[in-house]
Write a protein that holds these residues in place. Sequence first.
Motif, PDB file in Angstrom:
ATOM      1  N   GLU A  60       0.831  -1.212   0.000  1.00 17.87           N
ATOM      2  CA  GLU A  60       0.000   0.000   0.000  1.00 17.87           C
ATOM      3  C   GLU A  60       0.864   1.258   0.000  1.00 17.87           C
ATOM      4  O   GLU A  60       0.525   2.251  -0.657  1.00 17.87           O
ATOM      5  CB  GLU A  60      -0.922   0.002   1.219  1.00 17.87           C
ATOM      6  CG  GLU A  60      -1.993  -1.084   1.188  1.00 17.87           C
ATOM      7  CD  GLU A  60      -2.896  -1.030   2.402  1.00 17.87           C
ATOM      8  OE1 GLU A  60      -3.618  -0.022   2.568  1.00 17.87           O
ATOM      9  OE2 GLU A  60      -2.874  -1.990   3.212  1.00 17.87           O
ATOM     10  N   LYS A  98      -4.499  -7.658  -5.270  1.00 17.24           N
ATOM     11  CA  LYS A  98      -5.197  -7.160  -4.092  1.00 17.24           C
ATOM     12  C   LYS A  98      -4.471  -7.666  -2.859  1.00 17.24           C
ATOM     13  O   LYS A  98      -3.916  -8.769  -2.862  1.00 17.24           O
ATOM     14  CB  LYS A  98      -6.652  -7.629  -4.057  1.00 17.24           C
ATOM     15  CG  LYS A  98      -7.537  -6.980  -5.115  1.00 17.24           C
ATOM     16  CD  LYS A  98      -8.971  -7.461  -5.007  1.00 17.24           C
ATOM     17  CE  LYS A  98      -9.838  -6.788  -6.068  1.00 17.24           C
ATOM     18  NZ  LYS A  98     -11.258  -7.246  -5.989  1.00 17.24           N
ATOM     19  N   ARG A 142      -4.683  -8.039   1.572  1.00 21.31           N
ATOM     20  CA  ARG A 142      -5.517  -7.988   2.771  1.00 21.31           C
ATOM     21  C   ARG A 142      -4.603  -7.934   3.980  1.00 21.31           C
ATOM     22  O   ARG A 142      -3.705  -8.764   4.144  1.00 21.31           O
ATOM     23  CB  ARG A 142      -6.424  -9.215   2.854  1.00 21.31           C
ATOM     24  CG  ARG A 142      -7.355  -9.179   4.062  1.00 21.31           C
ATOM     25  CD  ARG A 142      -8.466 -10.192   3.948  1.00 21.31           C
ATOM     26  NE  ARG A 142      -7.954 -11.536   3.758  1.00 21.31           N
ATOM     27  CZ  ARG A 142      -8.675 -12.551   3.285  1.00 21.31           C
ATOM     28  NH1 ARG A 142      -9.921 -12.331   2.924  1.00 21.31           N
ATOM     29  NH2 ARG A 142      -8.149 -13.739   3.158  1.00 21.31           N
ATOM     30  N   LYS A 173     -11.094  -6.780   4.827  1.00 17.71           N
ATOM     31  CA  LYS A 173     -11.201  -5.940   3.637  1.00 17.71           C
ATOM     32  C   LYS A 173      -9.962  -6.079   2.761  1.00 17.71           C
ATOM     33  O   LYS A 173      -8.840  -6.130   3.256  1.00 17.71           O
ATOM     34  CB  LYS A 173     -11.383  -4.480   4.061  1.00 17.71           C
ATOM     35  CG  LYS A 173     -11.552  -3.520   2.917  1.00 17.71           C
ATOM     36  CD  LYS A 173     -11.672  -2.084   3.451  1.00 17.71           C
ATOM     37  CE  LYS A 173     -11.734  -1.088   2.309  1.00 17.71           C
ATOM     38  NZ  LYS A 173     -11.789   0.307   2.816  1.00 17.71           N
ATOM     39  N   THR A 186      -7.630  -4.539  -0.454  1.00 15.24           N
ATOM     40  CA  THR A 186      -7.283  -3.255  -1.090  1.00 15.24           C
ATOM     41  C   THR A 186      -6.535  -3.534  -2.390  1.00 15.24           C
ATOM     42  O   THR A 186      -5.599  -4.342  -2.409  1.00 15.24           O
ATOM     43  CB  THR A 186      -6.392  -2.413  -0.158  1.00 15.24           C
ATOM     44  OG1 THR A 186      -7.055  -2.248   1.096  1.00 15.24           O
ATOM     45  CG2 THR A 186      -6.096  -1.050  -0.771  1.00 15.24           C
TER      46      THR A 186
END
Length: 581
Positions: free
Chosen positions: A349, A380, A382, A388, A390
């Motif tokens: 991220e 993705k 988690r 959730k 991301t």
Amino acid sequence: MARRIYMEIKRVGELLMEHVPGIIILNKREEIIWISEMIKKIYSQKKVLNNRFCNLFPFTIDILLYTSKIFKTPYGKKYNMKARKVVDEEKEYIFVFMQDIEDFTNDKIRLYCLEKIISSINDGIIMSNAEGRIILYNKAQEKLEELSGKDIIGKYLWEAYDYKAIEMSEHQKVYKTGIPIVNKYKAHAYKDGVPKYVFYSTYPIEKDGEIIGAYSISKNETMLKSLLSETIELKRRLRSKKISKKDKYKDNGTVYSFTDIIGDSEQIKNLIKEAETMALLENNLLIIGETGTGKEVFAQSIHNLGKNNKEPFVAINCAAIPENLLESILFGTVKGSYTGAVDQAGLFEEARGGTLFLDELNSMPIAMQTKLLRVLQERKVRRVGGLKTTSIDCRVISAINEDPQKIIKEGRLRQDLFYRIASLCLYIPPLRERPQDILSMGSFFIGKYNNMLNKSVKSFSPELREIMLSYHWPGNIRELEHIIENLMIRVRENEKELRIEHLPKYIQTRIIGENAVGKIRKKQISLSEILRDIEKRIIVESLNKNEWNISKTSKDLGIIRQSLIYRMKKLGIKSKEKEIV
């Protein structure tokens, strides 16, 4: 009667003016009986009406009936002129049409100019209609993709580019969604099996609120890339001679760019060009090279040449982080997932749209490799303890310091992960395979430590140079800098040359010992000859250091004076400059 005829002619003239502003109407005697407002601006009405056409213009009506002509006014304006004859029962009229060829409010003239511009610009342009048929393909696009416009105009995009499915057409995707595709670097055309990569953007064409087609603009970056490579090469050469004192750290988390890479060998020059090409792509990249070859230097350089260079460059050494922490660091954590855990984003991220560099990936545990593979496949992530997911948008550059096939066979690297991370591969050869770079990098490090230590060393002694070129360099560039630093610390301020005796004893033993073994293997000469050669070199180096003073040299070598004289005679060492004292 005459009035009624004139009014009819006037109505016809005004009707034609909606399409062509310049109208002249003649009778069968070629006398001008009506003119439009545009003609009145060129000539006064009194001068033109009832005058014969040939008295005002440099060519006859007969010529204009068959071909168009350019008429230039005394003021430099240019008009295209052509004529048509209309016969109605016994009446005969001639209509002369004048069009200002410099009137850019005219749609036809603007369209003509735009077509000329499109055909002459260096950027490639391709346009397709709602059905996906190619309707425009300019000359620049022909050069970029080495295709002929005659062969593909009118074809469907998927036929022209041999797509396996209509869904692979980006033009159709843009047409259906209305969302442009910007700054892609991809090959759609192939020539003799070789992909023709272009840098392009695709946009929808919208009219009256409806999308009617799509077009792409492809940049001709061949010359730009060549100039960029030349500039980088010149900067590299300049930097290798001049040490920058400025702080090179950038806001994106990098230190290096291609201009920081030192080396004069063809291998390193070709490697830089290969890496520059990879920098324009968005694929995951695997860098393979031994420890100390500069894998992160290349990773940072690739990031800084890419289009997302303003985004972060985030690096992690997989061998330095314990397995139980590595997952949290890469993927992030949710508060309460374990004792002391807080809400924290992982490196995937943090990298956002930039680059995540995974160094020494071969040291990552297999269980962790499985989790990494899933993230790379799904794009993705988690967080640990979270539900959730991301989406991630970063490019992943990995590095390993071993042969990938070897560690796959040994079960230390998953084969499916290898295929996922190695869309592109860059192999950095070890220092021993490019001896030219050993000396150029050595000179660079001499300059670096001259500045740091206030020394004035110029070069290596011939003996040290030969040993350096023969040494295996298992630690590569990192080891080379370590040895140069040790040499520079021990050299005197007034000395201009680095010699063997400047090396610490443990380094001398390692380098000279390996050099001797290498010579035995290569030349098949005896061990006694090698030892004799090494002894002679050490004595000569010490003699040069002490200006051939026997007493000082024997003390420096830790032997008595008579033993030194005996060894010099035995080895054939003769004083050329000083007498034995």
